[in-house]
Design a protein around this motif. Structure first.
Motif, PDB file in Angstrom:
ATOM      1  N   ALA A 142       8.229   6.447  -4.437  1.00  0.00           N
ATOM      2  CA  ALA A 142       7.561   5.395  -3.655  1.00  0.00           C
ATOM      3  C   ALA A 142       6.222   5.038  -4.276  1.00  0.00           C
ATOM      4  O   ALA A 142       5.822   3.870  -4.310  1.00  0.00           O
ATOM      5  N   GLU A 143       5.500   6.050  -4.782  1.00  0.00           N
ATOM      6  CA  GLU A 143       4.212   5.788  -5.419  1.00  0.00           C
ATOM      7  C   GLU A 143       4.392   5.022  -6.725  1.00  0.00           C
ATOM      8  O   GLU A 143       3.626   4.099  -7.027  1.00  0.00           O
ATOM      9  N   GLU A 170       6.846   2.978  -7.417  1.00  0.00           N
ATOM     10  CA  GLU A 170       7.234   1.614  -7.060  1.00  0.00           C
ATOM     11  C   GLU A 170       6.031   0.802  -6.593  1.00  0.00           C
ATOM     12  O   GLU A 170       5.918  -0.386  -6.885  1.00  0.00           O
ATOM     13  N   HIS A 171       5.123   1.464  -5.855  1.00  0.00           N
ATOM     14  CA  HIS A 171       3.936   0.744  -5.390  1.00  0.00           C
ATOM     15  C   HIS A 171       3.064   0.326  -6.569  1.00  0.00           C
ATOM     16  O   HIS A 171       2.557  -0.807  -6.619  1.00  0.00           O
ATOM     17  N   ARG A 188       4.441  -2.675  -8.126  1.00  0.00           N
ATOM     18  CA  ARG A 188       4.095  -3.916  -7.420  1.00  0.00           C
ATOM     19  C   ARG A 188       2.672  -4.362  -7.753  1.00  0.00           C
ATOM     20  O   ARG A 188       2.393  -5.559  -7.865  1.00  0.00           O
ATOM     21  N   LEU A 189       1.761  -3.392  -7.917  1.00  0.00           N
ATOM     22  CA  LEU A 189       0.400  -3.747  -8.309  1.00  0.00           C
ATOM     23  C   LEU A 189       0.376  -4.358  -9.714  1.00  0.00           C
ATOM     24  O   LEU A 189      -0.373  -5.305  -9.982  1.00  0.00           O
ATOM     25  N   ASN A 206      -0.422   9.215  -0.485  1.00  0.00           N
ATOM     26  CA  ASN A 206       0.333   8.244  -1.249  1.00  0.00           C
ATOM     27  C   ASN A 206      -0.635   7.413  -2.069  1.00  0.00           C
ATOM     28  O   ASN A 206      -1.821   7.340  -1.782  1.00  0.00           O
ATOM     29  N   ALA A 232      -2.727   4.470  -3.047  1.00  0.00           N
ATOM     30  CA  ALA A 232      -3.329   3.546  -2.097  1.00  0.00           C
ATOM     31  C   ALA A 232      -4.189   2.521  -2.800  1.00  0.00           C
ATOM     32  O   ALA A 232      -4.834   2.803  -3.786  1.00  0.00           O
ATOM     33  N   HIS A 233      -4.152   1.319  -2.310  1.00  0.00           N
ATOM     34  CA  HIS A 233      -5.049   0.262  -2.727  1.00  0.00           C
ATOM     35  C   HIS A 233      -6.388   0.499  -2.029  1.00  0.00           C
ATOM     36  O   HIS A 233      -6.426   1.040  -0.925  1.00  0.00           O
ATOM     37  N   THR A 274       1.333   2.005   3.755  1.00  0.00           N
ATOM     38  CA  THR A 274       1.681   1.546   2.422  1.00  0.00           C
ATOM     39  C   THR A 274       1.524   0.047   2.347  1.00  0.00           C
ATOM     40  O   THR A 274       2.130  -0.692   3.117  1.00  0.00           O
ATOM     41  N   THR A 298       1.577  -3.958   1.200  1.00  0.00           N
ATOM     42  CA  THR A 298       2.469  -4.901   0.556  1.00  0.00           C
ATOM     43  C   THR A 298       1.615  -5.817  -0.294  1.00  0.00           C
ATOM     44  O   THR A 298       0.454  -6.086   0.032  1.00  0.00           O
ATOM     45  N   VAL A 299       2.175  -6.297  -1.386  1.00  0.00           N
ATOM     46  CA  VAL A 299       1.415  -7.104  -2.327  1.00  0.00           C
ATOM     47  C   VAL A 299       1.651  -8.567  -2.014  1.00  0.00           C
ATOM     48  O   VAL A 299       2.786  -9.021  -1.925  1.00  0.00           O
TER      49      VAL A 299
END
Length: 233
Positions: free
Chosen positions: A11-12, A14-15, A18-19, A68, A70-71, A92, A94-95
């Protein structure tokens, strides 16, 4: 144990992916740089390794204080009934999708690329599927066919970045379309362009870059196109 040595989850990864997509949309990364950094992110095992792909991207660094990835605008979920601070993202994030159709300096597309990913699978896109100005095809050990003959284009020039390993990629272009495959690196594979090259003058000009390892990429017109031209139909 230091925070940078903590293991990361899918999950990290994948995040962070997205960034990176968001960074492409904002013009901070080219599609080639995105592909390289995405490879590093997918292979990362620790938070330090994952953070390495974000360190030079303003406002997109990982925050070791969170379990996780984090932004910086991510905050813990507030108690029930308490509203979140303005502009904060709970849990979590979303972008946000960048504005569509806004060109960046140099004429490169700024819309977030459409990412098509496959692992040991068959991927087909055909019919009236929507094609943004930028596509990313990330495949491993499979077969992919992108048929643009009836696709709905958002721009005449489409940038396609390919990262393929042990697979076959077929690009079917409409008659009179052109393609440029000169920036594709091949390692133990093949790149075959059976369509016209040159400046964009038809319904589509496909600019392909990236790499293929022990696989193949073929750009062609629909079967029968050459015969119809010879017959004048």
């Amino acid at each position: 144990m230091e925070a940078r040595d903590l293991r990361v989850s899918d999950a990290e990864r994948e995040h962070v992916g997205r960034l990176l997509q968001r960074a492409v949309g904002q013009g901070m990364l080219s599609l080639g740089e995105f592909t390289e950094r995405m490879d590093t992110a997918l292979a990362a095992k620790t938070r330090g390794e994952l953070n390495a792909v974000l360190v030079d991207l303003p406002g997109m660094q990982m925050d070791p204080a969170y379990t996780n990835v984090a932004h910086p605008s991510v905050v813990p979920a507030p108690p029930s009934g308490v509203p979140s601070p303005p502009g904060a993202v709970v849990g979590t994030p979303t972008v946000a999708t960048p504005p569509v159709g806004v060109p960046a300096a140099g004429g490169h597309p700024t819309q977030q690329p459409l990412v098509i990913r496959g692992r040991m699978s068959t991927i087909t896109r055909k019919g009236r599927w929507h094609v943004p100005p930028a596509l990313i095809l990330d495949t491993r050990v499979g077969s992919s066919t992108l048929d643009f003959t009836e696709a709905v284009m958002q721009s005449q020039v489409v940038h396609l970045t390919i990262d393929d390993y042990c697979g076959s990629v077929t690009l079917v272009l409409p008659p009179e379309a052109t393609a440029d495959l000169n920036d594709v690196d091949s390692v133990g594979g093949s790149v075959s362009n059976k369509v016209r090259t040159g400046p964009p003058y038809g319904p589509l000009h496909l600019v392909v870059r990236g790499r293929v390892r022990f696989g193949s990429i073929t750009a062609r017109y629909p079967f029968g196109t050459t015969l119809r031209r010879m017959l004048g139909s």
